[in-house]
Design a protein around this motif. Structure first.
Motif, mmCIF file in Angstrom:
data_model
loop_
_atom_site.group_PDB
_atom_site.id
_atom_site.type_symbol
_atom_site.label_atom_id
_atom_site.label_comp_id
_atom_site.label_asym_id
_atom_site.label_seq_id
_atom_site.Cartn_x
_atom_site.Cartn_y
_atom_site.Cartn_z
ATOM 1 N N ASP A 45 -4.167 4.749 9.782
ATOM 2 C CA ASP A 45 -3.508 6.091 9.471
ATOM 3 C C ASP A 45 -4.363 7.324 9.911
ATOM 4 O OD1 ASP A 45 -1.346 6.782 7.516
ATOM 5 O OD2 ASP A 45 -2.647 7.592 6.431
ATOM 6 N N GLY A 46 -5.692 7.174 8.596
ATOM 7 C CA GLY A 46 -6.257 8.311 9.594
ATOM 8 C C GLY A 46 -6.584 9.048 8.819
ATOM 9 N N GLY A 47 -5.452 9.280 7.615
ATOM 10 C CA GLY A 47 -5.406 10.124 6.696
ATOM 11 C C GLY A 47 -5.969 9.892 4.989
ATOM 12 N N TYR A 48 -6.114 8.933 4.744
ATOM 13 C CA TYR A 48 -6.797 8.352 3.931
ATOM 14 C C TYR A 48 -8.246 8.658 3.896
ATOM 15 C CZ TYR A 48 -2.318 5.918 2.954
ATOM 16 O OH TYR A 48 -0.843 6.131 2.663
ATOM 17 N N ARG A 49 -9.005 9.352 2.631
ATOM 18 C CA ARG A 49 -10.439 8.908 2.624
ATOM 19 C C ARG A 49 -11.039 7.826 1.281
ATOM 20 N NH1 ARG A 49 -11.707 10.249 -1.710
ATOM 21 N NH2 ARG A 49 -11.160 12.326 -3.981
ATOM 22 N N ALA A 50 -10.107 7.109 0.592
ATOM 23 C CA ALA A 50 -10.103 6.141 -0.525
ATOM 24 C C ALA A 50 -9.204 4.740 -0.575
ATOM 25 C CB ALA A 50 -10.717 6.556 -1.783
ATOM 26 N N VAL A 51 -9.440 4.200 -0.879
ATOM 27 C CA VAL A 51 -8.518 3.035 -1.202
ATOM 28 C C VAL A 51 -9.226 2.379 -2.768
ATOM 29 C CG1 VAL A 51 -7.745 0.922 -1.146
ATOM 30 C CG2 VAL A 51 -8.353 1.712 0.829
ATOM 31 N N TYR A 52 -7.830 2.380 -3.479
ATOM 32 C CA TYR A 52 -7.935 2.137 -4.933
ATOM 33 C C TYR A 52 -6.692 1.756 -5.643
ATOM 34 C CZ TYR A 52 -6.652 2.787 -9.662
ATOM 35 O OH TYR A 52 -6.656 3.093 -11.056
ATOM 36 N N LEU A 53 -7.238 0.609 -6.547
ATOM 37 C CA LEU A 53 -6.179 -0.335 -7.221
ATOM 38 C C LEU A 53 -6.837 0.021 -8.496
ATOM 39 C CD1 LEU A 53 -7.661 -3.302 -7.761
ATOM 40 C CD2 LEU A 53 -7.967 -3.041 -4.720
ATOM 41 N N HIS A 54 -6.058 -1.419 -9.517
ATOM 42 C CA HIS A 54 -6.010 -1.217 -10.789
ATOM 43 C C HIS A 54 -5.793 -2.912 -11.015
ATOM 44 C CE1 HIS A 54 -2.202 0.575 -11.096
ATOM 45 N NE2 HIS A 54 -2.187 -0.279 -12.556
ATOM 46 N N LEU A 64 0.790 -1.231 -0.294
ATOM 47 C CA LEU A 64 -0.027 0.047 0.081
ATOM 48 C C LEU A 64 0.375 1.317 -0.096
ATOM 49 C CD1 LEU A 64 -2.980 0.818 2.339
ATOM 50 C CD2 LEU A 64 -1.035 2.589 2.321
ATOM 51 N N ASP A 65 0.871 2.148 -0.861
ATOM 52 C CA ASP A 65 1.231 3.351 -0.671
ATOM 53 C C ASP A 65 0.366 4.936 -0.831
ATOM 54 O OD1 ASP A 65 0.988 3.703 -3.561
ATOM 55 O OD2 ASP A 65 2.965 2.970 -3.935
ATOM 56 N N SER A 66 0.776 5.777 -0.592
ATOM 57 C CA SER A 66 -0.170 6.838 -0.433
ATOM 58 C C SER A 66 -0.577 8.110 -2.120
ATOM 59 C CB SER A 66 0.224 8.203 0.488
ATOM 60 O OG SER A 66 2.049 8.146 -0.086
ATOM 61 N N ARG A 67 0.614 6.884 -3.146
ATOM 62 C CA ARG A 67 0.393 7.664 -4.192
ATOM 63 C C ARG A 67 -1.225 7.619 -5.454
ATOM 64 N NH1 ARG A 67 4.586 5.729 -7.134
ATOM 65 N NH2 ARG A 67 4.563 3.085 -6.059
ATOM 66 N N GLY A 68 -2.294 8.454 -5.549
ATOM 67 C CA GLY A 68 -2.473 8.124 -6.148
ATOM 68 C C GLY A 68 -2.358 7.478 -8.160
ATOM 69 N N PRO A 69 -3.396 7.204 -8.346
ATOM 70 C CA PRO A 69 -3.621 6.284 -9.965
ATOM 71 C C PRO A 69 -2.154 7.775 -10.745
ATOM 72 C CG PRO A 69 -5.818 6.881 -9.818
ATOM 73 C CD PRO A 69 -5.068 6.995 -8.332
ATOM 74 N N ARG A 123 -10.092 11.879 -8.879
ATOM 75 C CA ARG A 123 -10.873 11.719 -8.087
ATOM 76 C C ARG A 123 -9.781 10.808 -6.418
ATOM 77 N NH1 ARG A 123 -15.497 7.387 -9.335
ATOM 78 N NH2 ARG A 123 -16.465 6.273 -6.871
ATOM 79 N N TYR A 124 -9.313 10.747 -7.119
ATOM 80 C CA TYR A 124 -8.130 9.913 -5.897
ATOM 81 C C TYR A 124 -6.416 10.416 -5.963
ATOM 82 C CZ TYR A 124 -11.358 5.973 -6.351
ATOM 83 O OH TYR A 124 -12.977 5.633 -6.956
ATOM 84 N N PRO A 125 -6.584 11.876 -4.934
ATOM 85 C CA PRO A 125 -5.545 12.118 -6.055
ATOM 86 C C PRO A 125 -4.623 11.559 -4.262
ATOM 87 C CG PRO A 125 -6.977 13.009 -4.293
ATOM 88 C CD PRO A 125 -8.136 12.024 -4.441
ATOM 89 N N SER A 126 -3.214 11.574 -4.550
ATOM 90 C CA SER A 126 -2.172 10.720 -4.285
ATOM 91 C C SER A 126 -1.899 11.799 -2.745
ATOM 92 C CB SER A 126 -0.786 11.444 -4.282
ATOM 93 O OG SER A 126 -0.503 10.257 -5.627
ATOM 94 N N GLY A 127 -1.753 11.234 -1.492
ATOM 95 C CA GLY A 127 -1.913 11.992 0.215
ATOM 96 C C GLY A 127 -3.330 11.774 0.385
ATOM 97 N N GLU A 128 -4.102 11.272 0.034
ATOM 98 C CA GLU A 128 -5.437 11.532 0.313
ATOM 99 C C GLU A 128 -6.145 10.108 -0.115
ATOM 100 O OE1 GLU A 128 -8.327 13.913 -0.642
ATOM 101 O OE2 GLU A 128 -6.892 15.751 -0.217
ATOM 102 N N THR A 129 -5.113 9.675 -0.851
ATOM 103 C CA THR A 129 -5.375 7.884 -1.198
ATOM 104 C C THR A 129 -4.814 6.457 -1.130
ATOM 105 O OG1 THR A 129 -6.531 9.354 -3.485
ATOM 106 C CG2 THR A 129 -5.746 5.947 -3.868
ATOM 107 N N ALA A 130 -5.274 5.505 -0.641
ATOM 108 C CA ALA A 130 -4.291 4.409 -0.359
ATOM 109 C C ALA A 130 -4.198 3.541 -1.354
ATOM 110 C CB ALA A 130 -4.843 3.480 0.836
ATOM 111 N N GLN A 131 -3.022 3.784 -2.180
ATOM 112 C CA GLN A 131 -3.507 2.597 -3.398
ATOM 113 C C GLN A 131 -3.125 1.062 -3.572
ATOM 114 O OE1 GLN A 131 -2.510 2.160 -8.070
ATOM 115 N NE2 GLN A 131 -1.997 3.932 -7.220
ATOM 116 N N LEU A 132 -3.412 -0.326 -3.814
ATOM 117 C CA LEU A 132 -3.088 -1.149 -3.206
ATOM 118 C C LEU A 132 -2.705 -2.129 -4.109
ATOM 119 C CD1 LEU A 132 -6.360 -2.629 -1.695
ATOM 120 C CD2 LEU A 132 -4.848 -0.998 -0.862
ATOM 121 N N ARG A 133 -1.304 -2.422 -3.826
ATOM 122 C CA ARG A 133 -0.042 -2.799 -4.663
ATOM 123 C C ARG A 133 0.570 -4.445 -4.845
ATOM 124 N NH1 ARG A 133 1.424 1.611 -8.131
ATOM 125 N NH2 ARG A 133 0.842 3.700 -7.535
#
Length: 178
Positions: free
Chosen positions: A128-137, A73-78, A90-100
């Motif tokens: 973490d408290g700072g993520y508002r969404a979880v994204y992956l592709h 998981l990292d804090s970089r959006g797509p 929709r999934y900005p870096s810093g607010e998005t937890a990206q699963l990888r």
């Protein structure tokens, strides 16, 4: 059924994690190593162990402590490009937890490891408290991948349904609270 242990990766786990990730991109994804897509595989310590809001999990086989699954998981959006602009917005870096790198060695699949790893990543994102969404592709050509992710979240963009979707990637949002 093996009694796998799951934990945050330590520096001692990185060679096994890297080998599993490289095997996956070569054999399952068929892309091989592509530096612009896979730099985190070569240096997982910098990508996942050093940043405080990132993590790399490993699942170990209790018979020999070999790494048999990974999830990160990292804090970089797509990024746009290559992803559609509306997803980057929709999934900005810093607010998005990206699963990888949710990868499981073939002989250890269908045992619930990926699901357990994702649950741990979701707990990490929530704490973490700072993520508002979880994204992956995901690449739907990988056997079982699309069905697995559909069982956990919702499709937010399917490139196969849009003109210009040359990569055929399916993008998902996974609820943090389960």
């Amino acid at each position: 059924m093996h009694n796998y242990s799951i934990r945050a990766a330590s520096p001692d786990d990185l060679d096994g994690a890297r080998a599993l990730m490289l095997d996956t991109v070569y054999h399952d994804l068929g892309t091989g190593y592509v530096p612009r897509w896979h730099a985190d595989i070569i240096d997982p310590a910098a990508a996942y162990l050093a940043p405080p809001r990132h993590t790399l999990l490993v699942a170990l086989d209790p018979r020999d402590d070999a790494v048999v699954a990974t999830a990160a998981l990292d804090s970089r959006g797509p990024a746009h490009p290559p992803n559609p602009r509306h997803l980057a917005e929709r999934y900005p870096s810093g607010e998005t937890a990206q699963l990888r790198r949710v990868y499981v060695r073939p002989e250890h699949r269908r045992r619930g490891l990926a699901r357990r790893l994702v649950e741990e990543l979701l707990a990490f994102a929530s704490a973490d408290g700072g993520y508002r969404a979880v994204y992956l592709h995901t690449d739907p050509e990988v056997s079982g991948a699309e069905g697995f992710w559909r069982s956990l979240g919702k499709v937010v963009h399917d490139e196969r349904e849009h003109s210009g979707g040359a990569n055929g990637v399916v993008h998902f949002e996974i609820p943090m609270e389960r």
